[in-house]
Every structure is written in C-alpha cells, then in structure tokens.
Design an enzyme around this catalytic site. Structure first.
Site, PDB file in Angstrom:
ATOM      1  N   HIS A 416       0.828  -1.208   0.000  1.00  0.00           N
ATOM      2  CA  HIS A 416       0.000   0.000   0.000  1.00  0.00           C
ATOM      3  C   HIS A 416       0.863   1.259   0.000  1.00  0.00           C
ATOM      4  O   HIS A 416       0.593   2.223  -0.725  1.00  0.00           O
ATOM      5  CB  HIS A 416      -0.929   0.002   1.216  1.00  0.00           C
ATOM      6  CG  HIS A 416      -2.181  -0.787   1.019  1.00  0.00           C
ATOM      7  ND1 HIS A 416      -2.234  -2.159   1.143  1.00  0.00           N
ATOM      8  CD2 HIS A 416      -3.453  -0.401   0.694  1.00  0.00           C
ATOM      9  CE1 HIS A 416      -3.462  -2.584   0.910  1.00  0.00           C
ATOM     10  NE2 HIS A 416      -4.221  -1.535   0.638  1.00  0.00           N
ATOM     11  N   GLU A 417       1.883   1.254   0.824  1.00  0.00           N
ATOM     12  CA  GLU A 417       2.790   2.414   0.886  1.00  0.00           C
ATOM     13  C   GLU A 417       3.527   2.597  -0.433  1.00  0.00           C
ATOM     14  O   GLU A 417       3.710   3.720  -0.914  1.00  0.00           O
ATOM     15  CB  GLU A 417       3.788   2.223   2.031  1.00  0.00           C
ATOM     16  CG  GLU A 417       4.795   3.343   2.179  1.00  0.00           C
ATOM     17  CD  GLU A 417       4.162   4.651   2.604  1.00  0.00           C
ATOM     18  OE1 GLU A 417       4.754   5.717   2.305  1.00  0.00           O
ATOM     19  OE2 GLU A 417       3.074   4.629   3.230  1.00  0.00           O
TER      20      GLU A 417
END
Length: 492
Positions: A416-417
């Site tokens: 996600h990051e």
C-alpha cells in the site's frame, strides 16, 4: 355473512386473531364431545351421513365463533409478541420500506448538494481529468509498463531450465528472487527519476505489484509441485489437481495466468462454456458510466474540499475534524464507485472474455462484523494469495497464527505504501501506518463481537474508523505533503 367476506373488512392482525379463535374453539368443542358419540359416529355404516352431519355442526360452530369474534368481548391479545424494532426481532423483519426511504433521502440530500456545489463552484470537471497532456508525455513510464512482459518470460525460461535439470533448485530460487525484485523496483526507479503525473505513476505501480504477485505465485507453485512429484506423490498430486500431472512447463498456461483475473497460479482453471458478447457490452457501458460518476465526484467535490483545507495534523483540531467529516461522504462515494468498477465490472469483464469460471472476486464485506472479516472478504484475489503464499507457509513453519496475521498485514502495508508513496514522491509512511493500525482494530472488533453476540457494533466500528475517518485523513495528509514538496521544489 361468510368467513371469507368478514376477512375482507378486517386487518391482517384481526384475521390472524379470528383464525386462532376459530381453530382453538373448534378443538375445544370437539374434545367436549363424548368418546362414545365420536366412536359411534365413526363406526356407523352410514359414513357419508355422519360426515355431512359433522360438517353441518362445524359450520354452525364456526358461524357462532365468527359472530363472537366481532363482539367487544372477543380477546384482542392472545400471544406474546415483540415490537418490530426490538433487539429480539429487528433482524427477523423486512426492512424494504426503510431501505427505500434511505434511497429517497440520499437522492434528495445529494441532489441539493449537487445544486449547491454547482452554484458555488460551477462545473469543474474537465476532459483532462483522466488523460491530461502531461500524462500523455510520460513516455518513460509507458515504456516501463510495456517492458514488464520481459519478467514473466524470464521466469518461464528459469522453470524450463529447472525441468531440464540444467540448473538446480537453489540457483532457480536465486534467479526467481532476482527476477521478482527487479520487476518491482525497476518501475520504482523509473517513477522516481521522472517528474511524472500521479495517475501515471499509480497505474505503473499497480501493474508492477500485480506482476510481482503473479511471478511469486508462479515460482512458489512450481517449486511445490516439483517437491511433491519428487517425493513420489504423483498419484496424490493428480487426484488433488483432478488431472494427470505432467512434468513439463507450458508457456500457454503462464500467458493465460498473467492476463487472468487471479493472483494464484495453477495448471488449469474452471472455465465457462462460451463468451456472452452482449453481456460484455452491457458491463462495459456500466463501467464507462460509473467511471464518469467517480470522476465527477472527485473533481466536483473532493478536489475543492481538499484544496480549501489545511494540514490535518497542524492548526485547529476542530477545523481539521470538520474537514475530515466533510470529505468523508464524497470520498466514500468515490471509493464505492472504484470498488464497483474494478472488482465487479472490470474483473467480471476480463473473466468473461477469458472464460474464467471462478468469479468470487469479493464477498459481502459490507456485513463484516470485525476488521479481520473485512480483510478476508473485500479483495478475494489478494486474500487468496496472502493465505496461499504467506499465511499457510508461516503456519507450516511453526509460526503462531497471530504472528502470521501480523506478517500478512506487514506485506499488505508495504505494498500500500509503495503504490501511494512512490507516485507522490513522498515517503511519510502514512499508508503503512494506516494499514498497520488495522491490527489493533482487529483485536478490538473481535473482542466486541465476542462480547456482544449477534450485534453489529463491530461493523459500525469498521465503517467509522475505515471509511469515515481513515481514508479522508490519508487523502488530506498525502495532498498537503505533495503540495509542500512542490512548494519546496519551486522555491529552490
């Protein structure tokens, strides 16, 4: 007046009461008849006459009861009943009318908001929302995206050499680690070196992550198949796969897997008989319409709110809370549109074209009573990949279940990051922190669910922290960090 004609003028509750009175009183009167009389009636040779006499007696009794049911002295309360909205019966009732009311209220409220927004800002959406002139000039990112097809070909060649025994397993594992790592970080390098549009960078990172996940599944599955075959479990392997296991590598199966709407590799997949061309056209039209609605929400509502806001971690707390709450509704609408477009429309279109049979791309995640249930139901392709290649291998190696869950969340938080921070050129780890914050929420919602059985408290906690507070907060944080980065870059 007959019983049927009486029922026309009564409410459903009165009919129910009248029927109960009639049946109960008839049973009482029948039981009051002496046994000798009942046996005599049954034993008489004139059975037809006995039946007609009994029917006539029942008709007279029913007529008397009907007359009594219309009298003020007839009992109105005969059973123990709960109110429809009480906790004991609320989930046993139909809520279609309330649902229709909610739809009407939502249409009315949002219509007013649309008119108010258009009066205040005018029409803000433009044709350059999806395809701006800048994004069309992101040739390095486009070429990088097209070159991702080299890595599945390299993985196929490695598997081919292993089957021919040109290299051993350890060298093959080293090659696969190199291929998958390069497939993931080569696009990261290209995006960070180019001052590209955020949309282009996000698209490239999503493709790179999908390729990485598929290549890991391809290598891991083939390694396990060879291990089972070398252990002499070929018959067991063939019975589990419902086909004869052949010790060979098929480029056709890899090519199908790379475009199929799944992240888990296997030798064959359930297939449908044919392609419904008309159905595909209808779904594609829905995709265009819902994508346009999502673009309208982003341009007309989300962008003005975000631009008129301040950094949520700086300044007045009440003002920050007001901005987050104001952003939460359009952000929720856009997120639901994105979910519907990708997981329902696009993946089903792709599955129909490829005749891919297993189309459980999501479950009823909106009914999740815990955060753990949500993550198990909302994105089934990623969930199946996590269970197959992260969670189960951890359990087989003796890692406790709780630790395996944390490891799965760490992997999810990392990707996600990566997908958000790299296109924005910002590494503040807001997305990583947001995903890892789900771990204590898993514990909290599970405790609430175990303590209050058959309640939706956990579901309410999930909606509040995830959709109403979590996502709008991340949007504001990344927007202001990106703006600050651009201001610093322009000043220097």
């Amino acid at each position: 007046m007959s019983f049927v004609s009486i029922c026309k003028y009564l409410s459903p509750e009165s009919v129910e009461r009248l029927t109960a009175i009639t049946e109960s009183d008839l049973m009482k009167r029948r039981s009051s008849v002496p046994e000798s009389d009942r046996s005599r009636i049954g034993e008489t040779p004139e059975i037809r006459n006995g039946e007609s006499d009994r029917k006539e007696m029942e008709d007279k009794e029913r007529e008397e009861i009907e007359k009594f049911a219309l009298r003020p002295s007839a009992p109105a309360h005969r059973r123990i009943k709960e109110s429809p909205l009480s906790s004991a019966s609320i989930f046993k009732q139909s809520h279609t009318g309330i649902f229709n009311l909610c739809i009407v209220v939502l249409v009315a409220v949002n219509s007013r908001l649309i008119i108010e927004n258009l009066m205040k800002y005018g029409l803000l959406i433009s044709s350059g929302f999806w395809f701006s002139s800048r994004s069309l000039r992101d040739w390095p990112l486009l070429m990088c995206c097209l070159s991702l097809g080299i890595f599945p070909l390299a993985a196929y060649l490695v598997e081919k050499m292993v089957r021919r025994k040109s290299i051993n397993e350890k060298i093959a594992v080293a090659f696969h680690i190199t291929i998958t790592t390069t497939a993931l970080f080569y696009p990261v390098y290209v995006i960070l070196r180019c001052d590209s549009a955020v949309q282009s960078g996000l698209t490239l990172m999503l493709f790179a992550c999908i390729v990485w996940l598929k290549l890991v599944s391809y290598a891991h599955t083939n390694y396990d198949l060879r291990a089972l075959a070398n252990s002499g479990k070929v018959k067991f392997l063939s019975s589990m796969l419902n086909e004869d296991y052949l010790d060979q590598v098929s480029f056709k199966s890899l090519a199908y897997f790379m475009v199929a709407p799944t992240l888990c590799y296997q030798l064959s997949y359930p297939r449908t008989a044919s392609v419904r061309k008309g159905w595909v056209v209808r779904q594609f039209l829905k995709l265009v319409v819902v994508t346009g609605i999502m673009g309208f929400i982003i341009e007309q509502y989300i962008n003005p709110i975000v631009k008129n806001s301040e950094h949520p971690l700086k300044g007045d707390i009440l003002y920050a809370v007001e901005r987050v709450l104001k952003l939460s509704v359009p952000n929720l609408y856009a997120w639901l549109c994105l979910f519907y477009c990708f997981f329902h429309l696009w993946l089903n279109i792709l599955a129909e074209i490829l005749r891919f049979g297993d189309r459980e791309f999501y479950k009823d995640w909106w009914n999740a009573k815990t955060v753990e249930e949500y993550w198990r139901m909302w994105n089934m392709p990623v969930h199946k990949w996590m269970v197959r290649h992260i969670y189960f291998p951890c359990l087989r190696n003796g890692i406790p279940k709780s630790v395996a869950i944390v490891i799965a969340f760490l992997v999810s938080a990392f990707f996600h990051e990566l997908c958000i921070a790299v296109p924005c050129h910002i590494f503040k780890f807001w997305a990583f922190i947001g995903i890892m914050f789900q771990v204590p929420l898993v514990v909290i919602t599970k405790y609430v669910h175990d303590k209050f059985r058959n309640s939706m408290v956990g579901n309410i906690i999930f909606w509040c922290f995830f959709s109403i507070y979590g996502q709008p907060m991340c949007v504001l944080l990344y927007y202001h960090d990106v703006m600050n980065r651009k201001l610093i870059a322009s000043s220097t």
